[in-house]
Design a protein around this motif. Sequence first.
Motif, PDB file in Angstrom:
ATOM      1  N   THR A  25     103.139  -5.660 -11.323  1.00  0.00           N
ATOM      2  CA  THR A  25     102.386  -5.562 -12.587  1.00  0.00           C
ATOM      3  C   THR A  25     101.847  -6.896 -13.109  1.00  0.00           C
ATOM      4  OG1 THR A  25     104.445  -5.752 -13.853  1.00  0.00           O
ATOM      5  CG2 THR A  25     103.695  -3.519 -13.328  1.00  0.00           C
ATOM      6  N   THR A  26     102.204  -8.011 -12.477  1.00  0.00           N
ATOM      7  CA  THR A  26     101.698  -9.304 -12.952  1.00  0.00           C
ATOM      8  C   THR A  26     100.897  -9.989 -11.849  1.00  0.00           C
ATOM      9  OG1 THR A  26     103.615 -10.565 -12.179  1.00  0.00           O
ATOM     10  CG2 THR A  26     103.750  -9.630 -14.403  1.00  0.00           C
ATOM     11  N   GLU A  27     100.289 -11.097 -12.219  1.00  0.00           N
ATOM     12  CA  GLU A  27      99.508 -11.868 -11.248  1.00  0.00           C
ATOM     13  C   GLU A  27     100.438 -12.769 -10.444  1.00  0.00           C
ATOM     14  OE1 GLU A  27      96.224 -11.746 -10.634  1.00  0.00           O
ATOM     15  OE2 GLU A  27      95.924 -10.161 -12.123  1.00  0.00           O
ATOM     16  N   GLY A  28     101.366 -12.185  -9.734  1.00  0.00           N
ATOM     17  CA  GLY A  28     102.135 -12.982  -8.773  1.00  0.00           C
ATOM     18  C   GLY A  28     103.541 -13.369  -9.148  1.00  0.00           C
ATOM     19  N   TYR A  29     104.044 -12.966 -10.309  1.00  0.00           N
ATOM     20  CA  TYR A  29     105.447 -13.275 -10.607  1.00  0.00           C
ATOM     21  C   TYR A  29     106.362 -12.381  -9.784  1.00  0.00           C
ATOM     22  CZ  TYR A  29     104.035 -16.187 -14.513  1.00  0.00           C
ATOM     23  OH  TYR A  29     103.478 -17.188 -15.271  1.00  0.00           O
ATOM     24  N   ASP A  30     107.581 -12.864  -9.596  1.00  0.00           N
ATOM     25  CA  ASP A  30     108.614 -12.161  -8.831  1.00  0.00           C
ATOM     26  C   ASP A  30     109.932 -12.786  -9.270  1.00  0.00           C
ATOM     27  OD1 ASP A  30     110.050 -10.761  -6.926  1.00  0.00           O
ATOM     28  OD2 ASP A  30     108.824 -11.388  -5.232  1.00  0.00           O
ATOM     29  N   THR A  31     111.058 -12.292  -8.760  1.00  0.00           N
ATOM     30  CA  THR A  31     112.317 -12.989  -9.058  1.00  0.00           C
ATOM     31  C   THR A  31     112.952 -13.477  -7.763  1.00  0.00           C
ATOM     32  OG1 THR A  31     113.611 -10.930  -9.038  1.00  0.00           O
ATOM     33  CG2 THR A  31     112.823 -11.711 -11.182  1.00  0.00           C
ATOM     34  N   ASP A  32     113.628 -14.599  -7.873  1.00  0.00           N
ATOM     35  CA  ASP A  32     114.319 -15.206  -6.741  1.00  0.00           C
ATOM     36  C   ASP A  32     115.711 -15.567  -7.260  1.00  0.00           C
ATOM     37  OD1 ASP A  32     114.855 -16.341  -4.365  1.00  0.00           O
ATOM     38  OD2 ASP A  32     113.420 -17.988  -4.525  1.00  0.00           O
ATOM     39  N   ILE A  33     116.683 -14.715  -6.964  1.00  0.00           N
ATOM     40  CA  ILE A  33     117.998 -14.824  -7.609  1.00  0.00           C
ATOM     41  C   ILE A  33     118.954 -15.640  -6.743  1.00  0.00           C
ATOM     42  CG2 ILE A  33     119.874 -13.499  -8.669  1.00  0.00           C
ATOM     43  CD1 ILE A  33     117.896 -11.026  -8.352  1.00  0.00           C
ATOM     44  N   TYR A  34     119.620 -16.585  -7.367  1.00  0.00           N
ATOM     45  CA  TYR A  34     120.624 -17.406  -6.682  1.00  0.00           C
ATOM     46  C   TYR A  34     121.999 -16.977  -7.205  1.00  0.00           C
ATOM     47  CZ  TYR A  34     116.680 -20.138  -5.168  1.00  0.00           C
ATOM     48  OH  TYR A  34     115.505 -20.511  -4.573  1.00  0.00           O
ATOM     49  N   PRO A  35     122.701 -16.093  -6.461  1.00  0.00           N
ATOM     50  CA  PRO A  35     123.951 -15.521  -6.964  1.00  0.00           C
ATOM     51  C   PRO A  35     125.152 -16.439  -6.727  1.00  0.00           C
ATOM     52  CG  PRO A  35     123.414 -14.535  -4.855  1.00  0.00           C
ATOM     53  CD  PRO A  35     122.332 -15.546  -5.142  1.00  0.00           C
ATOM     54  N   ASN A  36     126.321 -15.986  -7.141  1.00  0.00           N
ATOM     55  CA  ASN A  36     127.599 -16.645  -6.808  1.00  0.00           C
ATOM     56  C   ASN A  36     127.678 -18.110  -7.229  1.00  0.00           C
ATOM     57  OD1 ASN A  36     128.601 -14.292  -5.459  1.00  0.00           O
ATOM     58  ND2 ASN A  36     127.236 -14.790  -3.754  1.00  0.00           N
ATOM     59  N   GLU A  37     127.079 -18.455  -8.369  1.00  0.00           N
ATOM     60  CA  GLU A  37     127.140 -19.843  -8.853  1.00  0.00           C
ATOM     61  C   GLU A  37     126.533 -20.832  -7.866  1.00  0.00           C
ATOM     62  OE1 GLU A  37     130.933 -21.194 -10.350  1.00  0.00           O
ATOM     63  OE2 GLU A  37     131.015 -19.645 -11.892  1.00  0.00           O
ATOM     64  N   THR A  38     125.607 -20.383  -7.029  1.00  0.00           N
ATOM     65  CA  THR A  38     124.978 -21.296  -6.056  1.00  0.00           C
ATOM     66  C   THR A  38     124.350 -22.496  -6.764  1.00  0.00           C
ATOM     67  OG1 THR A  38     124.324 -19.282  -4.925  1.00  0.00           O
ATOM     68  CG2 THR A  38     123.462 -21.339  -4.044  1.00  0.00           C
ATOM     69  N   LEU A  39     123.827 -22.269  -7.954  1.00  0.00           N
ATOM     70  CA  LEU A  39     123.194 -23.369  -8.698  1.00  0.00           C
ATOM     71  C   LEU A  39     124.153 -23.994  -9.709  1.00  0.00           C
ATOM     72  CD1 LEU A  39     119.621 -21.896  -9.335  1.00  0.00           C
ATOM     73  CD2 LEU A  39     120.402 -23.359  -7.469  1.00  0.00           C
ATOM     74  N   GLY A  40     125.423 -23.663  -9.609  1.00  0.00           N
ATOM     75  CA  GLY A  40     126.398 -24.215 -10.555  1.00  0.00           C
ATOM     76  C   GLY A  40     126.914 -23.130 -11.492  1.00  0.00           C
ATOM     77  N   ALA A  41     127.957 -23.480 -12.230  1.00  0.00           N
ATOM     78  CA  ALA A  41     128.527 -22.547 -13.194  1.00  0.00           C
ATOM     79  C   ALA A  41     127.560 -22.387 -14.372  1.00  0.00           C
ATOM     80  CB  ALA A  41     129.885 -23.047 -13.652  1.00  0.00           C
ATOM     81  N   GLN A  42     127.871 -21.472 -15.290  1.00  0.00           N
ATOM     82  CA  GLN A  42     126.912 -21.141 -16.353  1.00  0.00           C
ATOM     83  C   GLN A  42     126.552 -22.341 -17.231  1.00  0.00           C
ATOM     84  OE1 GLN A  42     128.465 -17.681 -18.370  1.00  0.00           O
ATOM     85  NE2 GLN A  42     127.592 -16.301 -16.835  1.00  0.00           N
ATOM     86  N   ALA A  43     127.512 -23.223 -17.497  1.00  0.00           N
ATOM     87  CA  ALA A  43     127.201 -24.385 -18.345  1.00  0.00           C
ATOM     88  C   ALA A  43     126.107 -25.234 -17.698  1.00  0.00           C
ATOM     89  CB  ALA A  43     128.463 -25.210 -18.579  1.00  0.00           C
ATOM     90  N   GLU A  44     126.152 -25.389 -16.378  1.00  0.00           N
ATOM     91  CA  GLU A  44     125.111 -26.150 -15.674  1.00  0.00           C
ATOM     92  C   GLU A  44     123.791 -25.366 -15.665  1.00  0.00           C
ATOM     93  OE1 GLU A  44     128.862 -27.722 -14.132  1.00  0.00           O
ATOM     94  OE2 GLU A  44     128.008 -26.087 -12.972  1.00  0.00           O
ATOM     95  N   ALA A  45     123.894 -24.080 -15.425  1.00  0.00           N
ATOM     96  CA  ALA A  45     122.686 -23.240 -15.366  1.00  0.00           C
ATOM     97  C   ALA A  45     121.911 -23.326 -16.683  1.00  0.00           C
ATOM     98  CB  ALA A  45     123.070 -21.800 -15.062  1.00  0.00           C
ATOM     99  N   LEU A  46     122.651 -23.355 -17.774  1.00  0.00           N
ATOM    100  CA  LEU A  46     122.027 -23.467 -19.097  1.00  0.00           C
ATOM    101  C   LEU A  46     121.192 -24.749 -19.181  1.00  0.00           C
ATOM    102  CD1 LEU A  46     122.309 -21.944 -21.846  1.00  0.00           C
ATOM    103  CD2 LEU A  46     124.188 -23.483 -22.375  1.00  0.00           C
ATOM    104  N   GLN A  47     121.763 -25.830 -18.717  1.00  0.00           N
ATOM    105  CA  GLN A  47     121.088 -27.121 -18.732  1.00  0.00           C
ATOM    106  C   GLN A  47     119.850 -27.100 -17.827  1.00  0.00           C
ATOM    107  OE1 GLN A  47     121.759 -29.474 -20.897  1.00  0.00           O
ATOM    108  NE2 GLN A  47     119.894 -30.403 -20.052  1.00  0.00           N
TER     109      GLN A  47
END
Length: 334
Positions: free
Chosen positions: A61-83
């Motif tokens: 429905t959009t001009e090219g958006y999609d989601t790319d999910i990094y599960p299991n804290e791959t990008l860090g715990a929630q406090a880091e993700a917030l930052q």
Amino acid sequence: MRNRTITAVVAGATTATLLLAACGPGFADGEGRPLRIALNQSEAHPSYIALDHLGEALAETTEGYDTDIYPNETLGAQAEALQLVSDGSVDMAVVSGPQLENLNPDFVVFNLPRVFDDVEHQMRVIHDPEITGDLFSSLEERNNITVLGGFTQGARSVYTDEPIETPADLAGKQIRVQESDLQLAMARALGGIGTPLAYGELYTGLQSGVVDAAENNEVSYFTQRHFEVAPYWSYTNHLVGLDYIIINSDLLASMTPADREAFDAAFTAAHEEHTQLWAEATQEAIEGATAGGATFSEVDDAAFAEPLEAMADTFITTDSQRALYDAARAAAQP
Ligand code: GCU
């Protein structure tokens, strides 16, 4: 982007830099614009599934958006993700209510025990713009974060190495909690001692005895396999928890009006799907954990009610918190 698996875990900032380099300019290369989402749950969790479907809807429905999910804290715990969302290295994240308390104390209200009677009540309040509109935009100026809405965490209960009936049964036990003052007070109200720990560290925390107990919903209990190391689940139902879906405000503002409209519609469908999936996932989790040796038992509700309900008086200290609390309670079924 579907079925992406990240095997290398690199510390937050470095990962973010690598991601930016790997993703390139997005729209410019004609390959669309995957929204990178930090999640601390596994691929089996309803939040992963709903966000994956959000991506499918956006791709259509959009001009090219999609989601790319990094599960299991791959990008860090929630406090880091917030930052990372705040500085734009990551586009979106799922963060639990207590994470937002330090940014704006009004979020405390929806993290209180017994503020929501059940999931339906919670979703009615959270997605009523009259109640949460200002709250959800309140982090934009200082933190560059917009709250899009919430995914329920369902009712949370305590689990440990023996059945619990009253707060006295938790005396002296270290209960793992999320990182906030309210959570520490909640552990005391439950009868134990709070120990803050990131979600991803909890399995080994329970296994090694760093903590004796934890509290969560059945879905996390099962998908994180906590039942293996804390096999007695006791239905304290102390809190209906809430995850917020946050997005970098600059990114949101950069969408064309048509894309923004499609994005909002797709997000509404995603949180509605999540609520539906939640009920099924809870049932499956109870069955799965039971088959894995867990025991589920009831508690003495009256013994827990008083200390938990008293927390609202301690933690609601401002007029804006009181207004949110009153609005939430007014939306409960009579
Ligand atoms: C739930 C919630 C997570 C949160 C976790 C926790 O699983 O969905 O967002 O991090 O509880 O207790 O830390």
